[in-house]
Design an enzyme around this catalytic site. Sequence first.
Site, PDB file in Angstrom:
ATOM      1  N   SER A 128       0.801  -1.225   0.000  1.00  0.00           N
ATOM      2  CA  SER A 128       0.000   0.000   0.000  1.00  0.00           C
ATOM      3  C   SER A 128       0.835   1.276   0.000  1.00  0.00           C
ATOM      4  CB  SER A 128      -0.960   0.002   1.198  1.00  0.00           C
ATOM      5  OG  SER A 128      -0.270  -0.256   2.403  1.00  0.00           O
ATOM      6  N   HIS A 184       1.621   5.131   4.701  1.00  0.00           N
ATOM      7  CA  HIS A 184       0.836   5.627   3.569  1.00  0.00           C
ATOM      8  C   HIS A 184       1.208   7.070   3.250  1.00  0.00           C
ATOM      9  CE1 HIS A 184      -2.765   2.626   3.445  1.00  0.00           C
ATOM     10  NE2 HIS A 184      -1.595   2.022   3.493  1.00  0.00           N
TER      11      HIS A 184
END
Length: 209
Positions: A128, A184
């Site tokens: 991610s 992230h």
Amino acid sequence: MRQSDRQVGIAYTTYILIALNLLVYALEIKFGGSQNSIALERLGALIPEKVWAGEWWRLIGANFLHYGSFHLATNMLSLFFIGRLIELSLGAKYYLTIYLVSGIGSMLTFSLLAFQLGLSNVFLVGASAAIMGLIGAILAISLQIWLRKRYSLTAKRRLQQVILIIIIQFIFDNIIPQVSFHSHLFGFIIGFLISSVLVFIKFKMKEVQ
């Protein structure tokens, strides 16, 4: 139609990355399961304490590991759509550079933060962060287009939509406890910065041509 024409629009690099993730997931199952912390550690999960002990390969390996089938499925679905978009927009070389630098850079930055906060034994896996780097690339592309077409309502709306999607993404990152907000965020920032440079170069090359 020529062979080269038929190949236009096929995102080979994205498909290869997805295949690599699936292959590594199969190894997770073989070594004890995708939710088995011992198996994930053996295969390269990011553990800052071990990174600083010299196991730098974890900065790469962690990007291809996933905790459970749902984690894998959501990331691969995102990679399929976002990855193809970036690859077909910027080309395989720039795309792979953004993906790898975002993922590895995020893991390194996260390890630095964890070390500073005394959280050296944190456990982190997933693609991610690299995918968030691709989202940063989407913002960079949209921003560059808007800067060149400031009077275009379409370019302005596209940029606004991208910014809105990014805001919603980070809101969800804060709500879902299993998601590493910092990795992230680092992946997104790194992806945006490197993409801004690469997109600027690509646009300048087009202008010269």
